[in-house]
Design an enzyme around this catalytic site. Structure first.
Site, PDB file in Angstrom:
ATOM      1  CE  LYS A  22      -0.115   5.483  67.630  1.00  0.00           C
ATOM      2  NZ  LYS A  22       0.692   6.697  67.814  1.00  0.00           N
ATOM      3  CG  ASN A  23      -1.975   8.199  70.142  1.00  0.00           C
ATOM      4  OD1 ASN A  23      -0.935   7.593  69.859  1.00  0.00           O
ATOM      5  ND2 ASN A  23      -2.705   8.824  69.241  1.00  0.00           N
ATOM      6  CB  CYS A 116       7.047  11.575  61.823  1.00  0.00           C
ATOM      7  SG  CYS A 116       5.515  12.470  61.797  1.00  0.00           S
ATOM      8  NE  ARG A 121       4.426  15.130  64.924  1.00  0.00           N
ATOM      9  CZ  ARG A 121       3.919  13.892  65.068  1.00  0.00           C
ATOM     10  NH1 ARG A 121       4.110  13.015  64.105  1.00  0.00           N
ATOM     11  NH2 ARG A 121       3.279  13.542  66.148  1.00  0.00           N
ATOM     12  CG  ASP A 305      -4.545  10.622  65.269  1.00  0.00           C
ATOM     13  OD1 ASP A 305      -4.325  10.311  66.458  1.00  0.00           O
ATOM     14  OD2 ASP A 305      -3.813  11.403  64.626  1.00  0.00           O
ATOM     15  NE  ARG A 397       4.908   4.664  64.502  1.00  0.00           N
ATOM     16  CZ  ARG A 397       4.368   5.869  64.294  1.00  0.00           C
ATOM     17  NH1 ARG A 397       4.199   6.317  63.072  1.00  0.00           N
ATOM     18  NH2 ARG A 397       3.987   6.618  65.308  1.00  0.00           N
TER      19      ARG A 397
END
Ligand code: EPZ
Length: 416
Positions: A22-23, A116, A121, A305, A397
């Site tokens: 994803k990142n 978020c 953020r 993460d 997500r």
């Protein structure tokens, strides 16, 4: 509303493949506006955040088509240079479009990305760096308006190695004539994947993955085909699920170098690990050893993460572990939910003290953020009884087919 239902306390077995990152794919999708041509992104995971990025690209005028784990973006025609609030709000990291759209359109207006679940953020590092490249940036009424007519190269020192800010500078500067240098740059593997994509496009970027990145601007960009790197946090998720359920599994399509810090903690917890070319075999211990002190840091330190993922299995350790979350201000929202399952965790600011318990009990819990939600799945796989996890849109997500993958490992899991 759909929930994930898990009947836990069952061992896992077999093999599971890790999907694209994803990142890595999110900044790569933003970069597709730069070449005004065809972009073929392979190993693209099907995620809510990817869908949000594709909506933004379509809004800007790009044509987008999908295949199996593949997306094609043609950015020949860009018809807009602004991104409305409803599209920006969908995804915290949409700020990454600022640099790319400014580089292509010379003007861009976006709404300030919302906060978020992880706390505020801020984007101060992004805006400071872009101003150093000559961007005129006005912030008003929740909107950010950029004029990028007279950009020039710069030597930019980041006060913190921000992943997003590093990416934004790379995207904004790859067509600025001259040499831009970033010092104290983020060194995450996703930065390297983005640089590889941009260099295939015709950019001239050196040093990605180190704290010093040089970008020599080029004017000629070409079509790109690129395979996205595997998602190192998804790999960590499966490995932590094996720990919590005392299982032996093989995780395939992994770049072990990317999760060296996580593998070190797993070994300290008593896991037996066999590293193959592109896979890791894990044999979890019956008795999980506690970890005295885990502090999250920028890469190659322990990744923020993976913090909640490791916490989930440490709730069952034979002793007390301590985690310090140094990257985000509010990344312990999953703890309240783990306590409902019988975990014994005390939070004091950025410090989490996890006292191991003999077992976890099933409960109805709510995901409040992406990785916190994944930690609840891991805990539920170990808990006795049937747990229900709501708020699964957070999990969707960043995980493509998590339930199917865990079912393939023998978990009693379904969406209901
Ligand atoms: C990226 O977020 C990742 N997201 C995050 O993954 C990851 O946790 C983070 O990097 C750190 O590795 C994506 O790549 C899409 P940062 P990013 O800028 O770029 C502060 C996940 O679960 N900061 O390195 O937002 C910031 O508040 C997500 O997949 C400023 O103060 O991370 C945070 O405390 C979560 N000002 C710290 O720096 C700024 O201008 C790290 O942020 C920018 C950041």
């Amino acid at each position: 509303m759909n929930n994930i239902i898990i009947n836990g306390n069952k061992p896992l077995s077999g093999k599971v493949a890790v999907h694209g990152s994803k990142n890595a794919v999110l900044p790569i999708l933003a970069s597709t506006v730069l070449n005004g041509g065809e972009n073929t992104v392979l190993n693209c995971p099907h995620l809510r955040d990817v869908d949000s990025s594709l909506e933004i690209l379509k809004y800007l005028g790009c044509s987008v088509s999908y295949g199996k784990n593949m997306v094609k973006v043609n950015s020949k025609t860009i018809t807009r240079d602004s991104i409305p609030e409803n599209l920006m709000r969908e995804m915290r990291s949409s700020i990454i479009f600022l640099g790319a759209v400014a580089a292509r359109c010379k003007e861009v207006e976006i709404s300030a990305p919302g906060g978020c679940e992880l706390g505020p953020r801020p984007i101060d590092l992004h805006l400071k760096a872009l101003r150093e490249l000559g961007m005129e940036i006005e912030e008003h009424g929740g909107y950010i308006k950029c004029k990028a007519k007279d950009l020039h190269p710069a030597n930019i020192h980041l006060s913190f190695p921000s992943v997003g800010a590093t990416e934004n500078i790379m995207l904004a500067s790859c067509n600025i004539e001259g040499k831009t240098v970033i010092t104290n740059a983020a060194k995450e593997p996703e930065i390297v994947d983005l640089a590889n994509y941009l260099n295939k496009m015709g950019a001239n970027i050196k040093g990605a993955g180190t704290e010093r990145i040089e970008i020599i601007g080029t004017r000629e960009f070409k079509d790109v085909e690129h395979e996205v790197m595997p998602d190192r946090i998804v790999a960590a998720t499966y490995l932590c699920a094996a720990m919590a359920t005392r299982s032996e599994i093989e995780v395939t399509n992994v770049i072990t170098e990317h999760i060296r810090a996580v593998l070190s903690v797993l070994k300290d917890s008593g896991a037996k690990l066999k590293e193959n070319e592109t896979s890791i075999e894990i044999s979890a211990p019956k008795v999980i050893k506690p970890i005295d002190y885990i502090r999250t840091q920028p890469y190659p330190g322990f990744p923020t993460d993976a913090q909640s993922l490791v916490m989930a299995y440490l709730t069952l350790a034979d002793g007390t572990s301590v985690i310090v979350e140094n990257i985000f201000a509010n990344r312990y929202k999953n703890v309240e939910e783990l306590l409902k399952m019988g975990a014994d965790i005390t939070i004091d600011g950025r410090v989490a003290v996890i006292k191991g318990v003999k077992k976890l009990n099933a409960a109805k819990v709510r995901a409040t953020d992406l990785r916190g939600g994944a930690s609840l799945v891991i805990a539920a796989l170990a808990a006795e009884g049937s747990s229900e996890i709501s708020g699964i849109s957070h999990i969707e997500r960043g995980y493509d087919g998590l339930c199917e993958a865990l079912k393939g490992l023998g978990a009693d899991i379904k969406i209901g």
